[in-house]
Design an enzyme around this catalytic site. Structure first.
Site, PDB file in Angstrom:
ATOM      1  N   ARG A 102      78.801  75.199-135.662  1.00  0.00           N
ATOM      2  CA  ARG A 102      78.988  75.384-134.228  1.00  0.00           C
ATOM      3  C   ARG A 102      80.472  75.634-133.962  1.00  0.00           C
ATOM      4  O   ARG A 102      81.308  75.423-134.827  1.00  0.00           O
ATOM      5  CB  ARG A 102      78.520  74.142-133.483  1.00  0.00           C
ATOM      6  CG  ARG A 102      77.031  73.869-133.579  1.00  0.00           C
ATOM      7  CD  ARG A 102      76.705  72.450-133.134  1.00  0.00           C
ATOM      8  NE  ARG A 102      77.202  72.181-131.795  1.00  0.00           N
ATOM      9  CZ  ARG A 102      77.469  70.964-131.324  1.00  0.00           C
ATOM     10  NH1 ARG A 102      77.299  69.895-132.099  1.00  0.00           N
ATOM     11  NH2 ARG A 102      77.901  70.797-130.097  1.00  0.00           N
ATOM     12  N   LYS A 104      73.936  62.997-136.865  1.00  0.00           N
ATOM     13  CA  LYS A 104      73.151  62.422-135.777  1.00  0.00           C
ATOM     14  C   LYS A 104      72.490  63.502-134.928  1.00  0.00           C
ATOM     15  O   LYS A 104      71.624  63.205-134.114  1.00  0.00           O
ATOM     16  CB  LYS A 104      73.986  61.481-134.911  1.00  0.00           C
ATOM     17  CG  LYS A 104      75.049  62.108-134.053  1.00  0.00           C
ATOM     18  CD  LYS A 104      75.706  61.032-133.197  1.00  0.00           C
ATOM     19  CE  LYS A 104      76.749  61.611-132.251  1.00  0.00           C
ATOM     20  NZ  LYS A 104      77.347  60.582-131.379  1.00  0.00           N
ATOM     21  N   ASP A 105      72.884  64.785-135.121  1.00  0.00           N
ATOM     22  CA  ASP A 105      72.244  65.898-134.418  1.00  0.00           C
ATOM     23  C   ASP A 105      71.048  66.465-135.184  1.00  0.00           C
ATOM     24  O   ASP A 105      70.313  67.292-134.640  1.00  0.00           O
ATOM     25  CB  ASP A 105      73.242  67.046-134.208  1.00  0.00           C
ATOM     26  CG  ASP A 105      74.368  66.685-133.251  1.00  0.00           C
ATOM     27  OD1 ASP A 105      74.152  65.798-132.398  1.00  0.00           O
ATOM     28  OD2 ASP A 105      75.453  67.287-133.352  1.00  0.00           O
ATOM     29  N   ARG A 113      70.718  55.993-125.667  1.00  0.00           N
ATOM     30  CA  ARG A 113      71.027  54.808-126.479  1.00  0.00           C
ATOM     31  C   ARG A 113      72.189  54.033-125.854  1.00  0.00           C
ATOM     32  O   ARG A 113      72.123  52.804-125.686  1.00  0.00           O
ATOM     33  CB  ARG A 113      71.386  55.241-127.912  1.00  0.00           C
ATOM     34  CG  ARG A 113      71.984  54.120-128.769  1.00  0.00           C
ATOM     35  CD  ARG A 113      72.530  54.659-130.069  1.00  0.00           C
ATOM     36  NE  ARG A 113      73.640  55.571-129.879  1.00  0.00           N
ATOM     37  CZ  ARG A 113      74.909  55.214-129.735  1.00  0.00           C
ATOM     38  NH1 ARG A 113      75.228  53.927-129.747  1.00  0.00           N
ATOM     39  NH2 ARG A 113      75.861  56.115-129.598  1.00  0.00           N
ATOM     40  N   ARG A 114      73.244  54.747-125.527  1.00  0.00           N
ATOM     41  CA  ARG A 114      74.396  54.085-124.912  1.00  0.00           C
ATOM     42  C   ARG A 114      74.032  53.564-123.532  1.00  0.00           C
ATOM     43  O   ARG A 114      74.395  52.442-123.164  1.00  0.00           O
ATOM     44  CB  ARG A 114      75.571  55.056-124.826  1.00  0.00           C
ATOM     45  CG  ARG A 114      76.203  55.370-126.188  1.00  0.00           C
ATOM     46  CD  ARG A 114      77.269  56.442-126.080  1.00  0.00           C
ATOM     47  NE  ARG A 114      77.909  56.688-127.378  1.00  0.00           N
ATOM     48  CZ  ARG A 114      78.275  57.881-127.818  1.00  0.00           C
ATOM     49  NH1 ARG A 114      78.065  58.954-127.063  1.00  0.00           N
ATOM     50  NH2 ARG A 114      78.841  58.026-129.002  1.00  0.00           N
ATOM     51  N   ARG A 123      78.073  65.864-120.479  1.00  0.00           N
ATOM     52  CA  ARG A 123      77.937  66.749-121.628  1.00  0.00           C
ATOM     53  C   ARG A 123      79.193  67.594-121.795  1.00  0.00           C
ATOM     54  O   ARG A 123      80.066  67.618-120.953  1.00  0.00           O
ATOM     55  CB  ARG A 123      76.716  67.669-121.441  1.00  0.00           C
ATOM     56  CG  ARG A 123      75.400  66.946-121.246  1.00  0.00           C
ATOM     57  CD  ARG A 123      74.480  66.914-122.444  1.00  0.00           C
ATOM     58  NE  ARG A 123      74.670  67.945-123.417  1.00  0.00           N
ATOM     59  CZ  ARG A 123      74.100  69.153-123.369  1.00  0.00           C
ATOM     60  NH1 ARG A 123      73.315  69.500-122.369  1.00  0.00           N
ATOM     61  NH2 ARG A 123      74.309  70.016-124.330  1.00  0.00           N
ATOM     62  N   ARG A 160      84.991  66.230-121.833  1.00  0.00           N
ATOM     63  CA  ARG A 160      84.630  64.903-121.328  1.00  0.00           C
ATOM     64  C   ARG A 160      85.875  64.096-120.956  1.00  0.00           C
ATOM     65  O   ARG A 160      85.900  63.406-119.937  1.00  0.00           O
ATOM     66  CB  ARG A 160      83.797  64.154-122.377  1.00  0.00           C
ATOM     67  CG  ARG A 160      82.474  64.837-122.697  1.00  0.00           C
ATOM     68  CD  ARG A 160      81.639  63.981-123.603  1.00  0.00           C
ATOM     69  NE  ARG A 160      80.702  64.786-124.379  1.00  0.00           N
ATOM     70  CZ  ARG A 160      79.727  64.281-125.137  1.00  0.00           C
ATOM     71  NH1 ARG A 160      79.568  62.971-125.206  1.00  0.00           N
ATOM     72  NH2 ARG A 160      78.930  65.071-125.819  1.00  0.00           N
ATOM     73  N   CYS A 193      65.981  62.335-128.872  1.00  0.00           N
ATOM     74  CA  CYS A 193      66.947  62.070-127.790  1.00  0.00           C
ATOM     75  C   CYS A 193      66.292  61.565-126.519  1.00  0.00           C
ATOM     76  O   CYS A 193      66.970  61.259-125.542  1.00  0.00           O
ATOM     77  CB  CYS A 193      67.757  63.335-127.493  1.00  0.00           C
ATOM     78  SG  CYS A 193      68.973  63.723-128.765  1.00  0.00           S
TER      79      CYS A 193
END
Length: 369
Positions: A52, A128-129, A178-179, A196, A202, A289
Site C-alpha cells: 500500500r 492485523k489487516d 476492539r479499542r 480513519r 489522525r 472488524c
C-alpha cells in the site's frame, strides 16, 4: 507558531521522503513476466514488492527491502528490487467505518489480485489487516521480527496523561471496535468517533481539536520514528492489543520458488509462532472488524502464554480467557482458547453482536465534537 504535533508530523514526512529516495512504481496493470522466476533477482528480472502507499506501509516495504539486501547482497544491485505501490479499497474510502465497509480484507484484496496476476512477486502486509484465510495459490510463510505490540494513548492536551484522566463524555478517535469496547468498559460515557486515515492524518485531526484523544499502535509510530507523539503506552491490562498487532507478514505465490527462498530467510520463528497462535484464536471465533476481539501471545522461558478477549461494541459485556503450552502447539493453543471462549459466551452473545454490528454502538458518533 506551528503546534508541536504538526511539527512532528511535518518533520517525519520530510525524513520519510529522504529515506525513500529510490525508485517506486505506482502499479495498476503490468505485463506479467514468467509465471514463476527461478533465477536470482536482477535489474532485468526484479523481485517486485507489492505494498500500500501509506507512509507506514512504505516504511514496512522499505524495511523488507533493507532486510533482503542484508541477507542477499546480490539484491543490492540497482533495479534488482522494485517497490510497487497500489491503493486498496480501505485506503480510498475513508468516510465509513471498517465495520460498515465489511471488515477484514479491505487492505489486502487488491494486493492479492496483483499477486495472483503476477504483477508483483511478494506483498508486505501489516498482519492485523490480513484475513485468517488466504486466497488459493498464495502462502504467507514469513513474519519479520515483531515490534512492541501495545497501543499508544495520545491526548490532545498536555494535562491528560492517561485514559483515566479523560473526563466523562470525552470524545476519542478510533475506527477500532476492539479499542472502543475496552474504552467504554472503562467509562461508558466516552464518545467514540470514526477515525480513519493514515497516522499523520489522525494526528492532524487530534491537533485540530476534532477529538480529545486517540489510540494508535505504538509499533507503527516506532517504525516511522514518531513514538515521541505518544502520551503513554498502554499495558495489556488496560488495553489488550489486536491479534497480530505489531507484526509484518510477507506473502507470495505458493509455486514461486524464488520468492519463497528470499522471504523464508527473513522469517522470525518466535514471531511466527505467536502470530499463528493469535490468528488461530481469531479464526475459532470467526472474528473480523465487526467483532471486538483482542488476542496476544508471548513466549516466556520457552512457554507460549496467550490472552484473549471478546466484547460487545459498547463494552457492556467483556469476556476474557488465558492459556499456555508448548511453543510448537501454538495453533492448537489459540484454537482451543477461541473455542472455549465461544462456548462460554454462548449463542445469545453472538446474536446480540449481529443485531448491534450494523448500527452504531451506544457512545459511537460519526462526526467530531
Amino acid at each position: 507558531k506551528i503546534p508541536k504535533m504538526k511539527l512532528v508530523v511535518f518533520a517525519t514526512l520530510i525524513s520519510s521522503c529522504a529515506a525513500w529516495h529510490m525508485p517506486m512504481v505506482a502499479r495498476t496493470t503490468t505485463t506479467p513476466t514468467a509465471l514463476s522466476a527461478t533465477g536470482p533477482a536482477s535489474p532485468s528480472d526484479p523481485l517486485r514488492i507489492g505494498t500500500r502507499g501509506s507512509p507506514l506501509a512504505l516504511a514496512q516495504a522499505y524495511l523488507t527491502r533493507k532486510l533482503l539486501i542484508e541477507k542477499f547482497p546480490e539484491l543490492s544491485e540497482e533495479g534488482a528490487l522494485e517497490i510497487c505501490v497500489m491503493k486498496t479499497q480501505g485506503d480510498m474510502i475513508l468516510d465509513k467505518s471498517l465495520m460498515e465497509l465489511g471488515g477484514k480484507g479491505l487492505f489486502t484484496k487488491e494486493l492479492d489480485t496483483s499477486l495472483l496476476a503476477n504483477e508483483v512477486d511478494i506483498c508486505v502486509h501489516s498482519m492485523k489487516d490480513v484475513p485468517t484465510w488466504l486466497p488459493d495459490g498464495t502462502v504467507l510463510p514469513c513474519n519479520l521480527e515483531r515490534e512492541d505490540t501495545n497501543d499508544a494513548f495520545i491526548a490532545g492536551s498536555d494535562s491528560i496523561k492517561s485514559i483515566a484522566d479523560l473526563p466523562d463524555n470525552a470524545v476519542i478517535g478510533t475506527a477500532s471496535l476492539r479499542r472502543q469496547a475496552q474504552l467504554m468498559a472503562q467509562n461508558p460515557t466516552f464518545k467514540c468517533v470514526n477515525f480513519r486515515g493514515n497516522v499523520q492524518t489522525r494526528l492532524r485531526k487530534l491537533d485540530d481539536g476534532v477529538v480529545d484523544a486517540t489510540l494508535l499502535a505504538i509499533a507503527g509510530l516506532k517504525r516511522m520514528d514518531m513514538d515521541g507523539c505518544a502520551t503513554s503506552v498502554l499495558e495489556w491490562d488496560e488495553m489488550l492489543p489486536a491479534v497480530a498487532q505489531g507484526a509484518i507478514g510477507i506473502q507470495c505465490r505458493d509455486d514461486d520458488e524464488r520468492s519463497l527462498k528470499y522471504i523464508e530467510a527473513l522469517n522470525h520463528a518466535d514471531t511466527k509462532s505467536c502470530v499463528d497462535c493469535e490468528r488461530a484464536f481469531l479464526a475459532a471465533l470467526d472474528g473480523n472488524c465487526k467483532t471486538p476481539i483482542a488476542g496476544q501471545a508471548r513466549i516466556v522461558n520457552g512457554e507460549m502464554l496467550f490472552r484473549g478477549l471478546i466484547a460487545m461494541p459498547d463494552g457492556s459485556e467483556l469476556y476474557e480467557t488465558s492459556s499456555s503450552g508448548k511453543v510448537e502447539d501454538a495453533v492448537e493453543i489459540g484454537t482451543k482458547a477461541g473455542e472455549e471462549l465461544k462456548a462460554r459466551v454462548g449463542d445469545k452473545f453472538f446474536e446480540m453482536m449481529v443485531e448491534m454490528s450494523p448500527q452504531l454502538a451506544p457512545g459511537q458518533v460519526t462526526g467530531g465534537k
